[in-house]
Design an enzyme around this catalytic site. Structure first.
Site, PDB file in Angstrom:
ATOM      1  N   LYS A 187      42.926  49.628  49.612  1.00 17.31           N
ATOM      2  CA  LYS A 187      42.700  50.083  48.233  1.00 17.31           C
ATOM      3  C   LYS A 187      42.216  51.532  48.233  1.00 17.31           C
ATOM      4  CE  LYS A 187      39.843  49.060  44.247  1.00 17.31           C
ATOM      5  NZ  LYS A 187      38.819  48.203  43.679  1.00 17.31           N
ATOM      6  N   GLU A 212      38.652  51.078  59.884  1.00 18.42           N
ATOM      7  CA  GLU A 212      39.379  50.130  60.742  1.00 18.42           C
ATOM      8  C   GLU A 212      40.894  50.192  60.457  1.00 18.42           C
ATOM      9  OE1 GLU A 212      36.662  49.454  58.905  1.00 18.42           O
ATOM     10  OE2 GLU A 212      35.541  47.749  59.703  1.00 18.42           O
ATOM     11  N   GLY A 214      38.891  44.436  45.743  1.00 19.63           N
ATOM     12  CA  GLY A 214      39.562  44.099  47.001  1.00 19.63           C
ATOM     13  C   GLY A 214      39.668  42.603  47.216  1.00 19.63           C
ATOM     14  N   ARG A 215      38.584  41.877  46.993  1.00 22.27           N
ATOM     15  CA  ARG A 215      38.582  40.438  47.280  1.00 22.27           C
ATOM     16  C   ARG A 215      39.302  39.617  46.202  1.00 22.27           C
ATOM     17  NH1 ARG A 215      33.757  42.721  46.560  1.00 22.27           N
ATOM     18  NH2 ARG A 215      32.447  42.138  44.792  1.00 22.27           N
ATOM     19  N   GLU A 226      30.495  38.326  49.134  1.00 24.27           N
ATOM     20  CA  GLU A 226      30.538  39.757  48.781  1.00 24.27           C
ATOM     21  C   GLU A 226      30.369  39.902  47.262  1.00 24.27           C
ATOM     22  OE1 GLU A 226      34.005  42.669  49.359  1.00 24.27           O
ATOM     23  OE2 GLU A 226      32.828  43.079  51.133  1.00 24.27           O
ATOM     24  N   HIS A 252      34.049  16.996  64.784  1.00 22.59           N
ATOM     25  CA  HIS A 252      33.626  16.986  66.180  1.00 22.59           C
ATOM     26  C   HIS A 252      32.807  18.217  66.524  1.00 22.59           C
ATOM     27  CE1 HIS A 252      36.161  13.476  66.854  1.00 22.59           C
ATOM     28  NE2 HIS A 252      36.947  14.049  65.941  1.00 22.59           N
ATOM     29  N   LYS A 279      28.661  51.319  57.010  1.00 23.47           N
ATOM     30  CA  LYS A 279      29.836  52.182  57.262  1.00 23.47           C
ATOM     31  C   LYS A 279      29.382  53.601  57.580  1.00 23.47           C
ATOM     32  CE  LYS A 279      33.000  49.898  54.017  1.00 23.47           C
ATOM     33  NZ  LYS A 279      33.727  50.031  52.767  1.00 23.47           N
TER      34      LYS A 279
HETATM   35  O1  F6P Z   1      33.981  45.481  53.019  1.00 24.66           O
HETATM   36  C1  F6P Z   1      33.980  46.348  51.938  1.00 24.66           C
HETATM   37  C2  F6P Z   1      35.340  46.511  51.346  1.00 24.66           C
HETATM   38  O2  F6P Z   1      35.314  47.538  50.437  1.00 24.66           O
HETATM   39  C3  F6P Z   1      35.894  45.249  50.702  1.00 24.66           C
HETATM   40  O3  F6P Z   1      35.402  45.040  49.437  1.00 24.66           O
HETATM   41  C4  F6P Z   1      37.338  45.495  50.767  1.00 24.66           C
HETATM   42  O4  F6P Z   1      38.061  44.323  50.556  1.00 24.66           O
HETATM   43  C5  F6P Z   1      37.473  46.048  52.162  1.00 24.66           C
HETATM   44  O5  F6P Z   1      36.309  46.839  52.342  1.00 24.66           O
HETATM   45  C6  F6P Z   1      38.694  46.869  52.419  1.00 24.66           C
HETATM   46  O6  F6P Z   1      38.747  47.988  51.587  1.00 24.66           O
HETATM   47  P1  F6P Z   1      40.069  48.833  51.418  1.00 24.66           P
HETATM   48  O7  F6P Z   1      41.108  47.946  50.826  1.00 24.66           O
HETATM   49  O8  F6P Z   1      39.694  49.964  50.507  1.00 24.66           O
HETATM   50  O9  F6P Z   1      40.505  49.326  52.770  1.00 24.66           O
END
Ligand code: F6P
Length: 567
Positions: free
Chosen positions: A220, A226, A280-281, A366, A397, A520
């Site tokens: 987003k 990452e 995002g979620r 979150e 289990h 972060k």
């Molecule tokens: O973990 C924080 C966050 O902003 C989430 O809310 C989001 O889903 C994720 O990082 C990934 O963010 P992006 O889609 O901006 O890479």
């Protein structure tokens, strides 16, 4: 003491008006009176079939059976009253109308618009038009990839699509693609890479042919470290393994940040938009779900959206007692805030729903892992329960021992498809029987007489004590007629709205996530320092001799050790 014997000693938030404070006190009194009554237990409650019937609810093909929850109609009515005193109707209208209810980021929260193709859920018309245009582009792209019309740098068809994203840009598509594997009948195969740990992408790429692989960079913000790092690794892999490749044939982007995507090198025509009113979620319904669309095709994806839209409609139009997200939220509030449960287990009896617990961890924690009220004051309530779980029967289990005999009160959601695309009816009856048995054992337990050890040589009293199970432990059964796109869409939307209702009860903003920012920022500094060759020696205390500590002493000591171990 059994876990359900305790009551949370929580006080209403200071911002609550007198009406809400009074209702909260009445809910607490209700719980205490029930505990003191001649028939205080859940076991006795379930003998009231009228009460049980009231705790069965239908919603967009799902059936929710909450009869094994520790509440009767009186208690439920009090909880409903508290919800209505929390301006629930106003908040719900504000959600669907696109008001900026994410007030700390001044954003609307309109994931419901992504599935409101016919407008019956009151999405503003311009937003519906924007969503429709995007969906058409997504579908065209997906169909080109599925049919082989999209060709790679070498002119070959795409056999493998890799979704690069993390958090909401990973968990939703990962859940859905796995859950709907029986609907993924044609190539390409879809893979997911999220972790900063290079093992994740390396192990994935080892199995793929660069000439036939397409990457979707889902972010987003297009700033998430990452994802950008994995996108760079993917680009290097293509450059190393193909002869001067045309990267536009191998990368698609999904983002609100088109400038950053194009600076990375993704062709503008290959970028699909996202909007700041989709969290995002909550984004699996958007272009973030492109990998899902490629895997299952536009028709099945439309069914997925339709299941969610039907839950949206149900959520807006059903009266409280029959409103499934409301019911689940009230029960969660009851368990957390009245009975003191700290956690909530999610146990799907379906291998293909193996990613549901981790998906719900982000959705719920979150969203509602907050300790501030909307007005900035501290809350005095426990907010989001800790969500965890695993698939049954495997979970039986591992952690079910604790569910049955541990000291914690742990409400469990059992999720069970009524049919199975694999195996025979008898095979699936085995799964169903296990699921029902677990709920029954949690409810009824085992009394001291039936706990008597069958072995005549054993110390029967002692062993009976250990075999005895208290029962009276709450659970809810959510059944789907079949694990298909429609019902999976319903299931996810059900939990989305449940999460929203809980936030209304707690008076918190479920749609920001400031708590993830600090880590972060700190990691960027620490990474720079880890990349700097150590010019230090480490003393016995673990502190560096020469560097001035830039951090607290504990962090500095760990940093110094890690820098030294690298060299
Ligand atoms: O973990 C924080 C966050 O902003 C989430 O809310 C989001 O889903 C994720 O990082 C990934 O963010 P992006 O889609 O901006 O890479």
């Amino acid at each position: 003491m059994e876990p359900f014997d305790t009551f949370a000693t929580q006080q209403p938030a200071v911002a609550w008006d007198q009406n809400r404070q009074d209702l909260w006190q009445r809910i607490r009194q209700y719980a205490q009176q029930r505990a003191a009554s001649p028939t205080p237990t859940l076991k006795s409650l379930v003998e009231d079939t009228a009460r049980n019937t009231a705790l069965h609810v239908h919603c967009a093909g799902l059936h929710i059976d909450a009869a094994r929850q520790n509440v009767d109609q009186t208690g439920l009515q009090l909880l409903y009253d508290l919800l209505h005193a929390s301006s629930f109707n106003t908040w719900r209208d504000a959600l669907f109308n696109g008001n900026p209810i994410n007030h700390t980021e001044k954003r609307a929260v309109l994931h419901t618009a992504l599935r409101d193709s016919d407008g019956r859920n009151h999405t503003p018309a311009p937003i519906r038009h924007t969503v429709k245009t995007c969906f058409e582009r997504m579908s065209t792209l997906a169909q080109r990839i599925r049919t082989g019309d999209w060709t790679s740098h070498t002119g070959e068809t795409i056999t493998d699509v890799v979704n690069l994203g993390i958090g909401g840009s990973d968990l939703g598509p990962r859940l859905v693609v796995r859950a709907l594997e029986p609907f993924c009948t044609i190539q390409p195969r879809v893979h997911f890479v999220a972790n900063a740990d290079p093992a994740d992408i390396s192990l994935c790429l080892d199995t793929l042919n660069p000439a036939r692989t397409l990457f979707i960079v889902c972010s987003k913000s297009f700033t998430t470290q990452e994802t950008l790092r994995n996108a760079e690794r993917a680009r290097s892999w293509l450059l190393d393994n193909l002869d001067e490749p045309d990267l536009s044939k191998h990368f698609i982007g999904v983002t609100t940040n088109l400038d950053a995507a194009s600076a990375f090198g993704i062709a503008v025509d290959n970028c699909l938009p996202l909007w700041d009113w989709v969290g995002g979620r909550y984004s699996v319904w958007s272009a973030i779900g492109l990998s899902v669309l490629i895997a299952i095709g536009p028709e099945h994806f439309s069914d997925f959206l339709r299941g969610a839209a039907d839950v949206d409609h149900h959520f807006q139009s059903s009266d409280a007692p029959q409103n499934a997200p409301v019911l689940l939220a009230l029960l969660s509030f009851l368990n957390s805030n009245v009975y003191g449960a700290q956690t909530h287990a999610i146990v799907p009896y379906a291998t293909l729903l193996e990613h549901l617990p981790s998906y719900l961890q982000q959705l719920v924690m979150e969203s509602n892992g907050k300790s501030r009220l909307r007005n900035g004051a501290s809350t005095s309530f426990t907010t989001s329960p800790i969500i965890w779980g695993y698939v049954g029967t495997n979970s039986q289990h591992s952690f079910h021992q604790l569910l049955h005999q541990g000291t914690h009160l742990i409400p469990v959601d059992f999720i069970l498809p009524e049919t199975n695309a694999f195996g025979s009816t008898q095979d699936h009856n085995t799964v169903k029987a296990h699921c029902l048995a677990q709920m029954q054992a949690l409810l009824t337990g085992r009394d001291t007489v039936s706990a008597l050890a069958p072995d005549a040589n054993a110390d029967t009293t002692l062993v009976a004590q250990h075999r005895m199970m208290s029962g009276n432990r709450p659970s809810t059964l959510i059944t789907l007629p079949i694990l298909d796109p429609y019902h999976l869409g319903s299931l996810i939307a059900l939990y989305e709205h449940k999460t929203f209702v809980e936030a209304c009860l707690w008076d918190i903003n479920a749609y920001d996530q400031w708590g993830v920012e600090l880590g972060k920022a700190l990691s960027a500094t620490l990474e720079d320092q880890l990349n700097t060759a150590p010019t230090i020696s480490i003393t016995d205390t673990g502190m560096s001799d020469t560097d001035k500590p830039a951090h607290d002493a504990a962090t500095q000591a760990s940093l110094d050790r890690l820098r030294a171990s690298r060299s």
